[in-house]
Design an enzyme around this catalytic site. Structure first.
Site, PDB file in Angstrom:
ATOM      1  N   GLU A   1       4.353  -5.550   7.091  1.00 18.58           N
ATOM      2  CA  GLU A   1       3.543  -4.525   7.760  1.00 18.58           C
ATOM      3  C   GLU A   1       3.890  -4.310   9.230  1.00 18.58           C
ATOM      4  O   GLU A   1       3.818  -3.189   9.730  1.00 18.58           O
ATOM      5  CB  GLU A   1       2.041  -4.881   7.659  1.00 18.58           C
ATOM      6  CG  GLU A   1       1.428  -4.653   6.290  1.00 18.58           C
ATOM      7  CD  GLU A   1       1.473  -5.894   5.409  1.00 18.58           C
ATOM      8  OE1 GLU A   1       2.371  -6.739   5.598  1.00 18.58           O
ATOM      9  OE2 GLU A   1       0.608  -6.009   4.529  1.00 18.58           O
TER      10      GLU A   1
ATOM     11  N   GLY B   1       0.537  -5.032   0.874  1.00 22.41           N
ATOM     12  CA  GLY B   1      -0.655  -5.082   0.025  1.00 22.41           C
ATOM     13  C   GLY B   1      -0.340  -5.599  -1.373  1.00 22.41           C
ATOM     14  O   GLY B   1      -1.207  -6.158  -2.045  1.00 22.41           O
TER      15      GLY B   1
ATOM     16  N   ALA C   1       0.866  -1.171   0.000  1.00 21.83           N
ATOM     17  CA  ALA C   1       0.000   0.000   0.000  1.00 21.83           C
ATOM     18  C   ALA C   1       0.903   1.220   0.000  1.00 21.83           C
ATOM     19  O   ALA C   1       2.088   1.137   0.318  1.00 21.83           O
ATOM     20  CB  ALA C   1      -0.875  -0.013   1.251  1.00 21.83           C
TER      21      ALA C   1
ATOM     22  N   GLU D   1      -0.448  -9.227  -1.011  1.00 16.23           N
ATOM     23  CA  GLU D   1      -1.858  -9.599  -0.817  1.00 16.23           C
ATOM     24  C   GLU D   1      -2.607  -9.560  -2.148  1.00 16.23           C
ATOM     25  O   GLU D   1      -3.488 -10.383  -2.399  1.00 16.23           O
ATOM     26  CB  GLU D   1      -2.517  -8.666   0.212  1.00 16.23           C
ATOM     27  CG  GLU D   1      -2.008  -8.953   1.626  1.00 16.23           C
ATOM     28  CD  GLU D   1      -2.471  -7.940   2.641  1.00 16.23           C
ATOM     29  OE1 GLU D   1      -2.254  -6.735   2.419  1.00 16.23           O
ATOM     30  OE2 GLU D   1      -3.058  -8.348   3.664  1.00 16.23           O
TER      31      GLU D   1
HETATM   32  C1  HXC Z   1       5.058   4.499  -1.034  1.00 13.00           C
HETATM   33  C2  HXC Z   1       7.046   3.611  -1.757  1.00 13.00           C
HETATM   34  C3  HXC Z   1       6.669   2.333  -1.279  1.00 13.00           C
HETATM   35  C4  HXC Z   1       5.388   2.205  -0.668  1.00 13.00           C
HETATM   36  C5  HXC Z   1       8.626   2.176  -2.144  1.00 13.00           C
HETATM   37  N1  HXC Z   1       8.264   3.473  -2.269  1.00 13.00           N
HETATM   38  N2  HXC Z   1       7.669   1.466  -1.533  1.00 13.00           N
HETATM   39  N3  HXC Z   1       6.257   4.676  -1.633  1.00 13.00           N
HETATM   40  N4  HXC Z   1       4.627   3.320  -0.565  1.00 13.00           N
HETATM   41  N5  HXC Z   1       4.924   1.032  -0.218  1.00 13.00           N
HETATM   42  C6  HXC Z   1       9.053   4.555  -2.876  1.00 13.00           C
HETATM   43  C7  HXC Z   1      10.190   4.988  -1.963  1.00 13.00           C
HETATM   44  O1  HXC Z   1       9.749   5.893  -0.990  1.00 13.00           O
HETATM   45  C8  HXC Z   1      11.125   5.613  -2.960  1.00 13.00           C
HETATM   46  O2  HXC Z   1      10.662   6.926  -3.288  1.00 13.00           O
HETATM   47  C9  HXC Z   1      10.944   4.740  -4.211  1.00 13.00           C
HETATM   48  O3  HXC Z   1       9.679   4.100  -4.065  1.00 13.00           O
HETATM   49  C10 HXC Z   1      12.000   3.671  -4.330  1.00 13.00           C
HETATM   50  O4  HXC Z   1      12.054   2.932  -3.107  1.00 13.00           O
HETATM   51  P1  HXC Z   1      13.413   2.622  -2.323  1.00 13.00           P
HETATM   52  O5  HXC Z   1      13.038   2.257  -0.943  1.00 13.00           O
HETATM   53  O6  HXC Z   1      14.361   3.754  -2.479  1.00 13.00           O
HETATM   54  O7  HXC Z   1      13.954   1.365  -3.142  1.00 13.00           O
HETATM   55  P2  HXC Z   1      14.855   0.158  -2.612  1.00 13.00           P
HETATM   56  O8  HXC Z   1      15.950   0.648  -1.720  1.00 13.00           O
HETATM   57  O9  HXC Z   1      15.212  -0.615  -3.832  1.00 13.00           O
HETATM   58  O10 HXC Z   1      13.896  -0.719  -1.688  1.00 13.00           O
HETATM   59  C11 HXC Z   1      12.762  -1.402  -2.251  1.00 13.00           C
HETATM   60  C12 HXC Z   1      11.791  -1.867  -1.128  1.00 13.00           C
HETATM   61  C13 HXC Z   1      11.486  -0.680  -0.212  1.00 13.00           C
HETATM   62  C14 HXC Z   1      12.477  -2.999  -0.336  1.00 13.00           C
HETATM   63  C15 HXC Z   1      10.566  -2.431  -1.835  1.00 13.00           C
HETATM   64  O11 HXC Z   1      11.036   0.397  -1.023  1.00 13.00           O
HETATM   65  C16 HXC Z   1      10.420  -0.970   0.792  1.00 13.00           C
HETATM   66  O12 HXC Z   1      10.703  -1.610   1.816  1.00 13.00           O
HETATM   67  N6  HXC Z   1       9.204  -0.455   0.555  1.00 13.00           N
HETATM   68  C17 HXC Z   1       8.110  -0.527   1.510  1.00 13.00           C
HETATM   69  C18 HXC Z   1       7.587  -1.945   1.618  1.00 13.00           C
HETATM   70  C19 HXC Z   1       6.471  -2.022   2.646  1.00 13.00           C
HETATM   71  O13 HXC Z   1       6.663  -1.727   3.847  1.00 13.00           O
HETATM   72  N7  HXC Z   1       5.289  -2.426   2.199  1.00 13.00           N
HETATM   73  C20 HXC Z   1       4.131  -2.578   3.056  1.00 13.00           C
HETATM   74  C21 HXC Z   1       3.352  -1.316   3.068  1.00 13.00           C
HETATM   75  S1  HXC Z   1       1.974  -1.444   4.173  1.00 13.00           S
HETATM   76  P3  HXC Z   1      11.670   8.182  -3.411  1.00 13.00           P
HETATM   77  O14 HXC Z   1      10.736   9.335  -3.654  1.00 13.00           O
HETATM   78  O15 HXC Z   1      12.432   8.250  -2.134  1.00 13.00           O
HETATM   79  O16 HXC Z   1      12.525   7.830  -4.598  1.00 13.00           O
HETATM   80  C22 HXC Z   1       0.817  -2.306   3.328  1.00 13.00           C
HETATM   81  C23 HXC Z   1      -0.495  -2.501   4.065  1.00 13.00           C
HETATM   82  C24 HXC Z   1      -1.519  -3.166   3.162  1.00 13.00           C
HETATM   83  O17 HXC Z   1       1.007  -2.728   2.255  1.00 13.00           O
HETATM   84  C25 HXC Z   1      -2.875  -3.037   3.761  1.00 13.00           C
HETATM   85  C26 HXC Z   1      -3.966  -3.456   2.812  1.00 13.00           C
HETATM   86  C27 HXC Z   1      -4.145  -2.505   1.666  1.00 13.00           C
END
Ligand code: HXC
Length: 256
Positions: free
Chosen positions: A130, A107, A64, A110
């Site tokens: 998460e 998400g 998400a 999911e």
């Molecule tokens: C918003 C995101 C994002 C996300 C990445 N980005 N994931 N923005 N939401 N989920 C953005 C970063 O901020 C960054 O923007 C750009 O994408 C590149 O990401 P990096 O982190 O710089 O890349 P990298 O180092 O290669 O790492 C990749 C990654 C990491 C391992 C996938 O981005 C990450 O851990 N992302 C979050 C994963 C996460 O926690 N997902 C769960 C979310 S909660 P900028 O502007 O800085 O370039 C969820 C709840 C679901 O999903 C509930 C039901 C709907």
């Protein structure tokens, strides 16, 4: 520019692609609304027999949109809209293949778990991170995970939020197949084309029996399976499939 696109690369196959590269295809509300609209349209479209859902060759979806989650409150409109995309995927009668490159996290994973078949690349990482954000999976991640793998694998991965290498995910029954990263898209498409050549009512019946039956007791599920099985005897495709076999020719299925 739309962040979700629809293409039709071959007969009866539709490909939905999430394309929001600047945020690793994070599933904002807008992206989920676009996915829902296309899935609903394809569900009603007689020409479409199989759907491939993908984020393209780099990343499936990193979850998400964390910036949106950061602003979200219990009573916010966003929260009330939290079922967007999930209901559409849940109610889709047609087989959906997730073609997963790069990451499918939170998400994003999911969303893949809502699909019927998951093809992942050998460098792909999936998982439910998460807990690291102070939340937990909220779109079926806990339930679909435990049903696929059993309690002890689900707990190990859900309680750490660790990323799961595709090969491990395959070994614990969480995804269908692992192929070289560069072959994910073509492999998923070939699989979709293979399924699209088969009788769509029989495919739809199998999907319904597997998904609905998994929620019922075995006797109820078996009775449900038997009813769908019997219904297929009313189809033209059953007559065509069995006749083609006996006449040693290729069947031509019409979805009727
Ligand atoms: C918003 C995101 C994002 C996300 C990445 N980005 N994931 N923005 N939401 N989920 C953005 C970063 O901020 C960054 O923007 C750009 O994408 C590149 O990401 P990096 O982190 O710089 O890349 P990298 O180092 O290669 O790492 C990749 C990654 C990491 C391992 C996938 O981005 C990450 O851990 N992302 C979050 C994963 C996460 O926690 N997902 C769960 C979310 S909660 P900028 O502007 O800085 O370039 C969820 C709840 C679901 O999903 C509930 C039901 C709907």
């Amino acid at each position: 520019m739309p962040e979700v696109t629809l293409s039709r690369p071959s007969d009866h196959v539709a490909v939905i692609r999430i394309d929001r590269p600047e945020a690793m295809n994070a599933l904002s509300l807008s992206v989920r609304q676009q996915v829902a609209a296309i899935v609903n349209e394809l569900n009603d479209d007689d020409e479409t027999r199989v759907i491939v859902l993908t984020g393209g060759e780099k990343v499936f979806a990193a979850g998400a949109d964390v910036a949106e989650l950061n602003k979200r409150t219990v009573l916010s409109n966003q929260f009330r809209l939290s079922r967007v995309a999930w209901d559409a995927l849940d109610s889709c009668r047609k087989p959906i293949i997730a073609a997963v490159n790069g990451y499918a996290l939170g998400g994003g994973f999911e969303m893949a778990l809502h699909c019927d078949i998951i093809i992942a690349g050998d460098e792909t990482k999936v998982g439910q991170p998460e807990v690291r954000l102070g939340i937990m999976p909220g779109a079926g991640g806990t339930q679909r995970f435990v049903r696929a793998t059993g309690k002890y694998q689900a707990m190990r991965w859900l309680m750490t939020g660790d990323q799961i290498p595709a090969q491990t995910a395959y070994e614990i029954g969480l995804i269908s197949e692992v192929v070289p990263e560069a072959e994910v898209q073509s492999h998923a498409l070939k699989l979709a084309e293979k399924i699209a050549r088969l009788p769509p009512l029989a495919i739809e019946g199998s999907k319904q029996a597997v998904i609905m039956g998994a929620e019922a007791s075995l006797p109820t599920a078996l009775a449900f399976e038997n009813k769908i099985f019997q219904l297929l005897f009313a189809s033209e495709d059953k007559a065509e499939g069995t006749s083609a076999f006996l006449e040693k020719r290729k069947p031509e299925f019409k979805g009727k």
